[in-house]
Design a protein around this motif. Sequence first.
Motif, PDB file in Angstrom:
ATOM      1  N   PHE A 165       0.837  -1.199   0.000  1.00 34.59           N
ATOM      2  CA  PHE A 165       0.000   0.000   0.000  1.00 34.59           C
ATOM      3  C   PHE A 165       0.873   1.249   0.000  1.00 34.59           C
ATOM      4  CE2 PHE A 165      -3.227   3.017   1.184  1.00 34.59           C
ATOM      5  CZ  PHE A 165      -4.393   2.494   0.628  1.00 34.59           C
ATOM      6  N   PHE A 166       1.901   1.246   0.839  1.00 37.12           N
ATOM      7  CA  PHE A 166       2.807   2.392   0.905  1.00 37.12           C
ATOM      8  C   PHE A 166       3.517   2.609  -0.441  1.00 37.12           C
ATOM      9  CE2 PHE A 166       6.984   4.275   1.563  1.00 37.12           C
ATOM     10  CZ  PHE A 166       6.616   5.490   2.122  1.00 37.12           C
ATOM     11  N   GLU A 167       4.035   1.525  -1.037  1.00 38.23           N
ATOM     12  CA  GLU A 167       4.758   1.643  -2.299  1.00 38.23           C
ATOM     13  C   GLU A 167       3.876   2.218  -3.406  1.00 38.23           C
ATOM     14  OE1 GLU A 167       6.367  -2.223  -3.198  1.00 38.23           O
ATOM     15  OE2 GLU A 167       7.851  -2.106  -1.571  1.00 38.23           O
ATOM     16  N   GLU A 168       2.595   1.866  -3.408  1.00 40.64           N
ATOM     17  CA  GLU A 168       1.698   2.295  -4.475  1.00 40.64           C
ATOM     18  C   GLU A 168       1.027   3.644  -4.214  1.00 40.64           C
ATOM     19  OE1 GLU A 168      -1.035  -0.840  -5.516  1.00 40.64           O
ATOM     20  OE2 GLU A 168       0.593  -2.100  -6.264  1.00 40.64           O
ATOM     21  N   THR A 169       0.959   4.058  -2.931  1.00 43.39           N
ATOM     22  CA  THR A 169       0.202   5.273  -2.608  1.00 43.39           C
ATOM     23  C   THR A 169       0.994   6.338  -1.841  1.00 43.39           C
ATOM     24  OG1 THR A 169      -0.594   4.510  -0.449  1.00 43.39           O
ATOM     25  CG2 THR A 169      -1.888   3.854  -2.396  1.00 43.39           C
ATOM     26  N   GLY A 170       2.056   5.930  -1.144  1.00 40.46           N
ATOM     27  CA  GLY A 170       2.780   6.859  -0.279  1.00 40.46           C
ATOM     28  C   GLY A 170       2.167   6.968   1.106  1.00 40.46           C
ATOM     29  N   LEU A 171       1.080   6.222   1.355  1.00 42.49           N
ATOM     30  CA  LEU A 171       0.375   6.288   2.641  1.00 42.49           C
ATOM     31  C   LEU A 171       0.711   5.080   3.510  1.00 42.49           C
ATOM     32  CD1 LEU A 171      -3.155   7.425   1.390  1.00 42.49           C
ATOM     33  CD2 LEU A 171      -1.199   8.852   2.096  1.00 42.49           C
ATOM     34  N   THR A 172       0.814   5.325   4.814  1.00 44.46           N
ATOM     35  CA  THR A 172       1.057   4.258   5.783  1.00 44.46           C
ATOM     36  C   THR A 172      -0.255   3.921   6.475  1.00 44.46           C
ATOM     37  OG1 THR A 172       3.324   5.027   6.141  1.00 44.46           O
ATOM     38  CG2 THR A 172       2.358   3.619   7.850  1.00 44.46           C
ATOM     39  N   LEU A 173      -0.696   2.690   6.318  1.00 40.57           N
ATOM     40  CA  LEU A 173      -1.940   2.233   6.940  1.00 40.57           C
ATOM     41  C   LEU A 173      -1.765   2.115   8.442  1.00 40.57           C
ATOM     42  CD1 LEU A 173      -2.724  -0.618   4.393  1.00 40.57           C
ATOM     43  CD2 LEU A 173      -3.870   1.616   4.540  1.00 40.57           C
ATOM     44  N   GLN A 174      -2.761   2.544   9.201  1.00 42.13           N
ATOM     45  CA  GLN A 174      -2.747   2.453  10.657  1.00 42.13           C
ATOM     46  C   GLN A 174      -3.669   1.318  11.101  1.00 42.13           C
ATOM     47  OE1 GLN A 174      -0.665   4.577  12.570  1.00 42.13           O
ATOM     48  NE2 GLN A 174       0.032   4.917  10.481  1.00 42.13           N
ATOM     49  N   GLU A 175      -3.084   0.220  11.508  1.00 37.91           N
ATOM     50  CA  GLU A 175      -3.810  -0.953  12.016  1.00 37.91           C
ATOM     51  C   GLU A 175      -4.863  -1.512  11.060  1.00 37.91           C
ATOM     52  OE1 GLU A 175      -2.780  -2.731  14.589  1.00 37.91           O
ATOM     53  OE2 GLU A 175      -1.198  -1.212  14.734  1.00 37.91           O
ATOM     54  N   PRO A 176      -4.439  -1.901   9.861  1.00 35.79           N
ATOM     55  CA  PRO A 176      -5.395  -2.555   8.963  1.00 35.79           C
ATOM     56  C   PRO A 176      -5.836  -3.899   9.545  1.00 35.79           C
ATOM     57  CG  PRO A 176      -3.167  -2.786   8.122  1.00 35.79           C
ATOM     58  CD  PRO A 176      -3.088  -1.872   9.316  1.00 35.79           C
ATOM     59  N   GLU A 177      -7.090  -4.266   9.260  1.00 33.95           N
ATOM     60  CA  GLU A 177      -7.656  -5.519   9.769  1.00 33.95           C
ATOM     61  C   GLU A 177      -7.946  -6.457   8.608  1.00 33.95           C
ATOM     62  OE1 GLU A 177     -11.232  -4.495  11.847  1.00 33.95           O
ATOM     63  OE2 GLU A 177     -10.173  -3.236  13.290  1.00 33.95           O
ATOM     64  N   LEU A 178      -7.580  -7.724   8.764  1.00 34.79           N
ATOM     65  CA  LEU A 178      -7.871  -8.724   7.745  1.00 34.79           C
ATOM     66  C   LEU A 178      -9.379  -8.905   7.653  1.00 34.79           C
ATOM     67  CD1 LEU A 178      -6.708 -10.781   5.725  1.00 34.79           C
ATOM     68  CD2 LEU A 178      -6.788 -12.466   7.583  1.00 34.79           C
ATOM     69  N   ARG A 179      -9.928  -8.777   6.447  1.00 30.93           N
ATOM     70  CA  ARG A 179     -11.373  -8.903   6.246  1.00 30.93           C
ATOM     71  C   ARG A 179     -11.739  -9.918   5.176  1.00 30.93           C
ATOM     72  NH1 ARG A 179     -14.419  -4.253   7.878  1.00 30.93           N
ATOM     73  NH2 ARG A 179     -13.654  -3.712   9.942  1.00 30.93           N
ATOM     74  N   GLY A 180     -10.747 -10.405   4.398  1.00 32.94           N
ATOM     75  CA  GLY A 180     -11.085 -11.362   3.359  1.00 32.94           C
ATOM     76  C   GLY A 180      -9.901 -12.218   2.957  1.00 32.94           C
ATOM     77  N   VAL A 181     -10.178 -13.501   2.687  1.00 30.53           N
ATOM     78  CA  VAL A 181      -9.172 -14.443   2.195  1.00 30.53           C
ATOM     79  C   VAL A 181      -9.795 -15.134   0.985  1.00 30.53           C
ATOM     80  CG1 VAL A 181      -7.737 -16.451   2.703  1.00 30.53           C
ATOM     81  CG2 VAL A 181      -8.232 -14.778   4.518  1.00 30.53           C
ATOM     82  N   PHE A 182      -9.128 -15.024  -0.158  1.00 36.03           N
ATOM     83  CA  PHE A 182      -9.716 -15.482  -1.406  1.00 36.03           C
ATOM     84  C   PHE A 182      -8.749 -16.320  -2.225  1.00 36.03           C
ATOM     85  CE2 PHE A 182     -11.267 -11.231  -0.326  1.00 36.03           C
ATOM     86  CZ  PHE A 182     -12.588 -11.540  -0.056  1.00 36.03           C
ATOM     87  N   THR A 183      -9.311 -17.285  -2.932  1.00 37.16           N
ATOM     88  CA  THR A 183      -8.575 -18.052  -3.922  1.00 37.16           C
ATOM     89  C   THR A 183      -9.106 -17.641  -5.288  1.00 37.16           C
ATOM     90  OG1 THR A 183      -8.381 -19.914  -2.397  1.00 37.16           O
ATOM     91  CG2 THR A 183      -7.982 -20.372  -4.725  1.00 37.16           C
ATOM     92  N   PHE A 184      -8.204 -17.363  -6.200  1.00 38.77           N
ATOM     93  CA  PHE A 184      -8.565 -17.044  -7.578  1.00 38.77           C
ATOM     94  C   PHE A 184      -8.059 -18.168  -8.462  1.00 38.77           C
ATOM     95  CE2 PHE A 184      -8.697 -13.041  -5.443  1.00 38.77           C
ATOM     96  CZ  PHE A 184      -9.748 -12.363  -6.039  1.00 38.77           C
ATOM     97  N   VAL A 185      -8.954 -18.713  -9.271  1.00 39.91           N
ATOM     98  CA  VAL A 185      -8.636 -19.830 -10.151  1.00 39.91           C
ATOM     99  C   VAL A 185      -8.893 -19.385 -11.590  1.00 39.91           C
ATOM    100  CG1 VAL A 185      -9.236 -22.204 -10.767  1.00 39.91           C
ATOM    101  CG2 VAL A 185      -9.334 -21.477  -8.363  1.00 39.91           C
TER     102      VAL A 185
END
Length: 154
Positions: A47-67
Amino acid sequence: MQRVTNCILNHNGKMLMLQKPRRGWYVAPGGKMELGEHVKQAAQREFFEETGLTLQEPELRGVFTFVIKHEDEVVQEWMMFTFYCEQYTGQLLEQSPEGALEWVDMADVLHKPMAEGDRYYMQHISSSERIIYGTFTYTPDFQLLDVKLDPDSP
């Protein structure tokens, strides 16, 4: 199997989205995990590399498999770990190395061009605090063939 992370940043009712140049599709910023990285580290770094922003305590909300299937044969598979965050620090990049950054009203997010499966998880994650698990099956040209979600999408 490739592993990727991304994060839905909702700040004051707007989501920071990245429009990728290849297809013009909008995505939540993120990318590939590096060896030895845990998923939260990867989400914050990408996220930082793509936006320059540092996320503050992101929470896991999804786990996905792509086929990706071609004539009933699996030709590619990857996993994605999606986080949700409302707070950040830093200065937004004027130009991301990955495409165009745009703050989008949450009510307009699902109307942007994107991979069809992304609409399912973005809708759930932006309206529920429950973690969602899913499998999305696509053709090689990214036509959605099947969606399995737990819990079912609203």
